[in-house]
Design a protein around this motif. Structure first.
Motif, PDB file in Angstrom:
ATOM      1  N   HIS A 251       0.709  -1.198   0.066  1.00  0.00           N
ATOM      2  CA  HIS A 251      -0.043   0.063  -0.016  1.00  0.00           C
ATOM      3  C   HIS A 251       0.787   1.271   0.082  1.00  0.00           C
ATOM      4  O   HIS A 251       1.849   1.230   0.745  1.00  0.00           O
ATOM      5  CB  HIS A 251      -0.845   0.077   1.147  1.00  0.00           C
ATOM      6  CG  HIS A 251      -1.606  -1.405   1.489  1.00  0.00           C
ATOM      7  ND1 HIS A 251      -2.752  -1.407   0.532  1.00  0.00           N
ATOM      8  CD2 HIS A 251      -1.688  -2.330   2.290  1.00  0.00           C
ATOM      9  CE1 HIS A 251      -3.285  -2.619   0.900  1.00  0.00           C
ATOM     10  NE2 HIS A 251      -2.567  -3.282   1.902  1.00  0.00           N
ATOM     11  N   SER A 252       0.516   2.125  -0.657  1.00  0.00           N
ATOM     12  CA  SER A 252       1.256   3.351  -0.836  1.00  0.00           C
ATOM     13  C   SER A 252       0.392   4.836  -0.959  1.00  0.00           C
ATOM     14  O   SER A 252      -1.005   4.454  -1.293  1.00  0.00           O
ATOM     15  CB  SER A 252       2.181   3.369  -2.144  1.00  0.00           C
ATOM     16  OG  SER A 252       1.641   3.466  -3.183  1.00  0.00           O
ATOM     17  N   GLN A 253       0.654   5.816  -0.905  1.00  0.00           N
ATOM     18  CA  GLN A 253      -0.091   7.063  -1.117  1.00  0.00           C
ATOM     19  C   GLN A 253      -0.654   7.105  -2.601  1.00  0.00           C
ATOM     20  O   GLN A 253      -1.939   7.734  -2.846  1.00  0.00           O
ATOM     21  CB  GLN A 253       0.633   8.135  -0.875  1.00  0.00           C
ATOM     22  CG  GLN A 253       1.135   8.504   0.653  1.00  0.00           C
ATOM     23  CD  GLN A 253       1.844   9.739   0.772  1.00  0.00           C
ATOM     24  OE1 GLN A 253       2.282  10.588  -0.285  1.00  0.00           O
ATOM     25  NE2 GLN A 253       1.815  10.099   2.087  1.00  0.00           N
ATOM     26  N   GLN A 254       0.138   6.434  -3.349  1.00  0.00           N
ATOM     27  CA  GLN A 254      -0.539   6.602  -4.882  1.00  0.00           C
ATOM     28  C   GLN A 254      -1.361   5.396  -5.174  1.00  0.00           C
ATOM     29  O   GLN A 254      -2.173   5.553  -6.042  1.00  0.00           O
ATOM     30  CB  GLN A 254       0.779   6.370  -5.980  1.00  0.00           C
ATOM     31  CG  GLN A 254       1.749   7.717  -5.975  1.00  0.00           C
ATOM     32  CD  GLN A 254       2.717   7.519  -4.624  1.00  0.00           C
ATOM     33  OE1 GLN A 254       2.920   6.519  -4.194  1.00  0.00           O
ATOM     34  NE2 GLN A 254       2.944   8.566  -4.266  1.00  0.00           N
ATOM     35  N   GLY A 255      -1.563   4.561  -4.391  1.00  0.00           N
ATOM     36  CA  GLY A 255      -2.470   3.359  -4.490  1.00  0.00           C
ATOM     37  C   GLY A 255      -1.825   2.135  -4.097  1.00  0.00           C
ATOM     38  O   GLY A 255      -0.768   1.968  -3.655  1.00  0.00           O
ATOM     39  N   ASN A 256      -2.245   0.777  -4.644  1.00  0.00           N
ATOM     40  CA  ASN A 256      -1.857  -0.249  -4.412  1.00  0.00           C
ATOM     41  C   ASN A 256      -0.747  -0.860  -5.239  1.00  0.00           C
ATOM     42  O   ASN A 256      -1.097  -0.824  -6.427  1.00  0.00           O
ATOM     43  CB  ASN A 256      -3.198  -1.466  -4.097  1.00  0.00           C
ATOM     44  CG  ASN A 256      -3.711  -1.046  -2.912  1.00  0.00           C
ATOM     45  OD1 ASN A 256      -3.466  -0.493  -1.821  1.00  0.00           O
ATOM     46  ND2 ASN A 256      -4.941  -1.691  -2.602  1.00  0.00           N
ATOM     47  N   ARG A 257       0.203  -1.599  -4.995  1.00  0.00           N
ATOM     48  CA  ARG A 257       1.060  -2.125  -6.023  1.00  0.00           C
ATOM     49  C   ARG A 257       0.892  -3.719  -5.922  1.00  0.00           C
ATOM     50  O   ARG A 257       0.854  -4.032  -4.671  1.00  0.00           O
ATOM     51  CB  ARG A 257       2.616  -1.519  -5.551  1.00  0.00           C
ATOM     52  CG  ARG A 257       2.943  -0.302  -6.158  1.00  0.00           C
ATOM     53  CD  ARG A 257       4.332   0.085  -5.986  1.00  0.00           C
ATOM     54  NE  ARG A 257       4.478   1.342  -6.496  1.00  0.00           N
ATOM     55  CZ  ARG A 257       4.540   1.940  -7.878  1.00  0.00           C
ATOM     56  NH1 ARG A 257       4.319   1.231  -8.899  1.00  0.00           N
ATOM     57  NH2 ARG A 257       4.693   3.195  -8.153  1.00  0.00           N
ATOM     58  N   TYR A 258       0.955  -4.416  -6.801  1.00  0.00           N
ATOM     59  CA  TYR A 258       0.561  -5.827  -6.801  1.00  0.00           C
ATOM     60  C   TYR A 258       1.930  -6.407  -7.444  1.00  0.00           C
ATOM     61  O   TYR A 258       2.143  -6.137  -8.408  1.00  0.00           O
ATOM     62  CB  TYR A 258      -0.603  -6.134  -7.704  1.00  0.00           C
ATOM     63  CG  TYR A 258      -1.754  -5.473  -6.917  1.00  0.00           C
ATOM     64  CD1 TYR A 258      -2.481  -6.214  -5.746  1.00  0.00           C
ATOM     65  CD2 TYR A 258      -2.356  -4.288  -7.506  1.00  0.00           C
ATOM     66  CE1 TYR A 258      -3.566  -5.454  -5.366  1.00  0.00           C
ATOM     67  CE2 TYR A 258      -3.416  -3.776  -7.095  1.00  0.00           C
ATOM     68  CZ  TYR A 258      -4.129  -4.269  -5.853  1.00  0.00           C
ATOM     69  OH  TYR A 258      -5.109  -3.578  -5.399  1.00  0.00           O
TER      70      TYR A 258
END
Length: 217
Positions: free
Chosen positions: A93-100
């Motif tokens: 999870h990050s401020q920009q959104g979720n990384r998968y």
């Protein structure tokens, strides 16, 4: 590149058995479609200008919904299955959104997914638009497709595997296999030839050669 790399160890280890219709119903179908999308998104990231880091590709719920035709609730359920139940996706999870990040994407043992047959940025996973998410045969078809890709013979489009092994890897009864094959044929993903020379045929057990559509070169 016309194909996307995907880890196959989890399939060879029997991971598809854990996706039962009784337990997950349409959520299992959604999970496999989401997994396919993530494999393709990871591979196409430079072309589609998707952000990637060592933590994976940045994807929004809106993007996943649009490209898979899943509802937002089904996207959430699908991700939970992939992350918590199967363990084939990791989320950061990050401020920009979720990384998968696809677990095992760098492993030497991998299969090839013919992405151009299945997906385009404008149409998403168009090859699976006909799915209703209400049939166990659709789930079995998707599971079988991943299995056939896993056992594709190198430098060919052919996959040869008997009903007993299919039943074992998918965790389904033998009588569930033929409807799954029919679904894949109707979706335009495979063709089937009978191997009349196989000793299994002579003993009364169907043994087919599955010809996978798409470009694997």
């Amino acid at each position: 590149m016309s194909w996307a790399r995907f880890p196959s160890t989890w399939i060879q280890d029997g991971g598809l058995q854990r996706l039962g219709w009784r337990e997950y119903r349409g959520g299992a179908i959604g999970a496999l479609l989401t997994y396919l999308l993530m494999l393709i998104a990871q591979n196409r990231a430079p072309l589609d200008k998707l952000s990637t880091t060592q933590d994976g590709v940045l994807l929004t719920y809106d993007f996943i919904e649009q490209q898979t035709n899943l509802s937002r609730a089904l996207v959430a359920r699908s991700l939970k299955i992939l992350v918590d139940e199967l363990g084939v996706i990791k989320v950061t999870h990050s401020q920009q959104g979720n990384r998968y990040r696809i677990v095992g994407i760098e492993e030497a043992r991998h299969a090839r997914l013919p992405q151009d047959l299945l997906y385009s940025p404008a149409r998403g996973l168009f090859a699976f638009r006909a799915l209703t998410f209400r049939s166990k045969h659709e789930l079995n078809a998707l599971k079988l497709y991943l299995l056939l890709l896993t056992f594709r013979v190198n430098k060919t489009t052919s996959s040869r595997i008997g009903y007993d092994k299919i039943s074992g890897y998918l965790g389904v009864q033998r009588d569930a296999i033929r409807p799954a094959i029919s679904h894949l044929i109707n979706l335009g993903l495979i063709a089937v030839e009978s191997d009349e020379s196989s000793s299994l045929v002579k003993s009364g057990h169907p043994f087919n050669q599955y010809l996978l559509k798409g470009d694997f070169s």
